[in-house]
Design an enzyme around this catalytic site. Structure first.
Site, PDB file in Angstrom:
ATOM      1  N   HIS A 144      -5.711   2.985  -4.009  1.00 20.23           N
ATOM      2  CA  HIS A 144      -5.678   2.973  -2.662  1.00 20.23           C
ATOM      3  C   HIS A 144      -6.254   4.625  -2.006  1.00 20.23           C
ATOM      4  O   HIS A 144      -5.852   5.139  -1.185  1.00 20.23           O
ATOM      5  CB  HIS A 144      -4.189   2.891  -2.064  1.00 20.23           C
ATOM      6  CG  HIS A 144      -4.261   2.657  -0.733  1.00 20.23           C
ATOM      7  ND1 HIS A 144      -5.122   1.677   0.050  1.00 20.23           N
ATOM      8  CD2 HIS A 144      -3.446   2.798   0.345  1.00 20.23           C
ATOM      9  CE1 HIS A 144      -4.526   1.781   1.323  1.00 20.23           C
ATOM     10  NE2 HIS A 144      -3.650   2.480   1.517  1.00 20.23           N
ATOM     11  N   ASP A 199       0.826  -1.413   0.048  1.00 20.10           N
ATOM     12  CA  ASP A 199      -0.010  -0.032  -0.118  1.00 20.10           C
ATOM     13  C   ASP A 199       0.903   1.163   0.107  1.00 20.10           C
ATOM     14  O   ASP A 199       1.964   1.284   0.507  1.00 20.10           O
ATOM     15  CB  ASP A 199      -0.879   0.042   1.271  1.00 20.10           C
ATOM     16  CG  ASP A 199      -1.851  -1.220   1.294  1.00 20.10           C
ATOM     17  OD1 ASP A 199      -1.890  -1.882   0.359  1.00 20.10           O
ATOM     18  OD2 ASP A 199      -2.806  -0.909   1.863  1.00 20.10           O
ATOM     19  N   ASP A 200       0.346   2.388  -0.235  1.00 21.11           N
ATOM     20  CA  ASP A 200       0.678   3.674  -0.228  1.00 21.11           C
ATOM     21  C   ASP A 200       1.968   4.287  -1.325  1.00 21.11           C
ATOM     22  O   ASP A 200       2.112   5.282  -1.161  1.00 21.11           O
ATOM     23  CB  ASP A 200       1.406   3.746   1.083  1.00 21.11           C
ATOM     24  CG  ASP A 200       0.146   3.864   2.281  1.00 21.11           C
ATOM     25  OD1 ASP A 200      -1.060   3.896   1.753  1.00 21.11           O
ATOM     26  OD2 ASP A 200       0.653   3.703   3.355  1.00 21.11           O
ATOM     27  N   HIS A 252       3.538  -2.194   3.055  1.00 24.28           N
ATOM     28  CA  HIS A 252       3.832  -0.934   2.569  1.00 24.28           C
ATOM     29  C   HIS A 252       5.055  -0.637   1.799  1.00 24.28           C
ATOM     30  O   HIS A 252       6.225  -0.772   2.428  1.00 24.28           O
ATOM     31  CB  HIS A 252       3.418  -0.012   3.680  1.00 24.28           C
ATOM     32  CG  HIS A 252       2.190  -0.085   4.566  1.00 24.28           C
ATOM     33  ND1 HIS A 252       2.234  -0.969   5.175  1.00 24.28           N
ATOM     34  CD2 HIS A 252       0.971   0.664   4.238  1.00 24.28           C
ATOM     35  CE1 HIS A 252       0.818  -0.904   5.744  1.00 24.28           C
ATOM     36  NE2 HIS A 252       0.249   0.033   5.236  1.00 24.28           N
ATOM     37  N   HIS A 280      -6.208   9.338   1.367  1.00 25.98           N
ATOM     38  CA  HIS A 280      -6.116   8.336   2.512  1.00 25.98           C
ATOM     39  C   HIS A 280      -6.601   9.095   3.777  1.00 25.98           C
ATOM     40  O   HIS A 280      -6.007   8.768   4.987  1.00 25.98           O
ATOM     41  CB  HIS A 280      -4.357   8.041   2.697  1.00 25.98           C
ATOM     42  CG  HIS A 280      -4.310   6.676   3.362  1.00 25.98           C
ATOM     43  ND1 HIS A 280      -4.210   6.725   4.693  1.00 25.98           N
ATOM     44  CD2 HIS A 280      -3.522   5.564   2.800  1.00 25.98           C
ATOM     45  CE1 HIS A 280      -4.008   5.355   5.035  1.00 25.98           C
ATOM     46  NE2 HIS A 280      -3.686   4.849   3.827  1.00 25.98           N
TER      47      HIS A 280
END
Length: 273
Positions: free
Chosen positions: A126, A76-77, A230, A130
């Site tokens: 994603h 992620d991210d 991540h 956020h």
């Protein structure tokens, strides 16, 4: 005598006012929606506290009479400054992964997005911000995923469908938002194993990487595992070689997500997505 009585009366009134004020403050601190939401948001920040999810996947295929074990590494991210190193590692081990990208990073690192796709990994969304409040309280989940999807499509030439909810789908992705996800043609993946990689930012990278690998390998017990990591943390990328080695020793293969063979992995057990 009369003056003393008046002073006593004033004191009693002041005490009464103070008591009312304190009581009101305590009531507000308990019942205030803003404080309740703030408390809730603090809880959902901890991905590791999300419930375990059982995957509604049919029995895995067999090879030479043995049940296949598949690990889905998800990151992620990103993309970020450590993503290229991660891609090098995955390539060396002939392992595929799934990436869930933040819109701003898609704009900043388009070449990495293109490389992820070109090397056989799945590129999903994603969100743009956020931000828990914007995505869930304000109901912008689908809108942000559509915007992120458009950015990715402009780079890789196709529009991915799979999304990863920031902080996990529970409790933010309520039924109303899930209905919109389905109507928008999107899918959702949470995870079955949280590597807790974000927790070790203040440790030396080598020590942190060893702990992250241990977290993953200890919890990898089922035929299919979806592993949360991540690629914006150096310790996360440093942990990948040991994770790949350890999972291979436990009999796992590594695959990227495939839209044509989607199976639900979400904390709500909502089979529509």
């Amino acid at each position: 005598m009369e003056k003393a009585l008046k002073i006593k009366q004033i004191v009693v009134v002041l005490i009464a006012i103070a008591a009312v004020a304190i009581g009101y403050y305590m009531f507000q601190s308990i019942t205030s929606p803003a404080k309740a939401v703030a408390k809730q948001e603090n809880v959902v920040q901890l991905a590791s506290e999300q419930p375990k999810v059982e995957m509604n996947k049919t029995a895995p295929s067999r090879f030479n009479g043995k049940e296949r074990k598949v690990a889905y590494l998800t990151f992620d991210d990103g993309p970020g400054k450590y993503t290229a190193e991660l891609l090098n590692t995955l390539k060396q081990h002939d392992a595929k992964a799934t990436f869930f990208l933040i819109g701003a990073n898609v704009k900043e690192f388009p070449d990495l997005v293109k490389r992820e796709n070109a090397e056989g990994h799945y590129v999903g969304m994603h969100s743009m911000t956020h931000n828990f409040a914007k995505l869930y309280k304000n109901g912008e989940y689908v809108n942000e995923m559509k915007e992120d999807q458009g950015l990715i499509a402009n780079i890789i030439g196709k529009s991915p469908k799979l999304t990863r909810p920031p902080y996990g789908s529970m409790p933010g992705l309520n039924e109303g938002l899930r209905n919109k996800v389905v109507e928008g043609g999107f899918k959702v993946w949470d995870w079955t194993i949280d590597s807790l990689d974000w927790r070790y930012n203040k440790m030396p990278v080598d020590a942190a990487a060893a702990q992250i690998a241990q977290n993953v390998l200890t919890n990898a017990t089922k035929p299919q595992e979806v592993i949360l990591m991540h690629d914006i943390h150096p310790q996360s990328v440093a942990a990948v070689p040991a994770i790949l080695k350890g999972l291979k020793e436990k009999g796992y293969e590594f695959e990227a997500y495939h839209e044509e063979s989607h199976f639900p992995v979400n904390f709500w057990h909502d089979n529509r997505m």
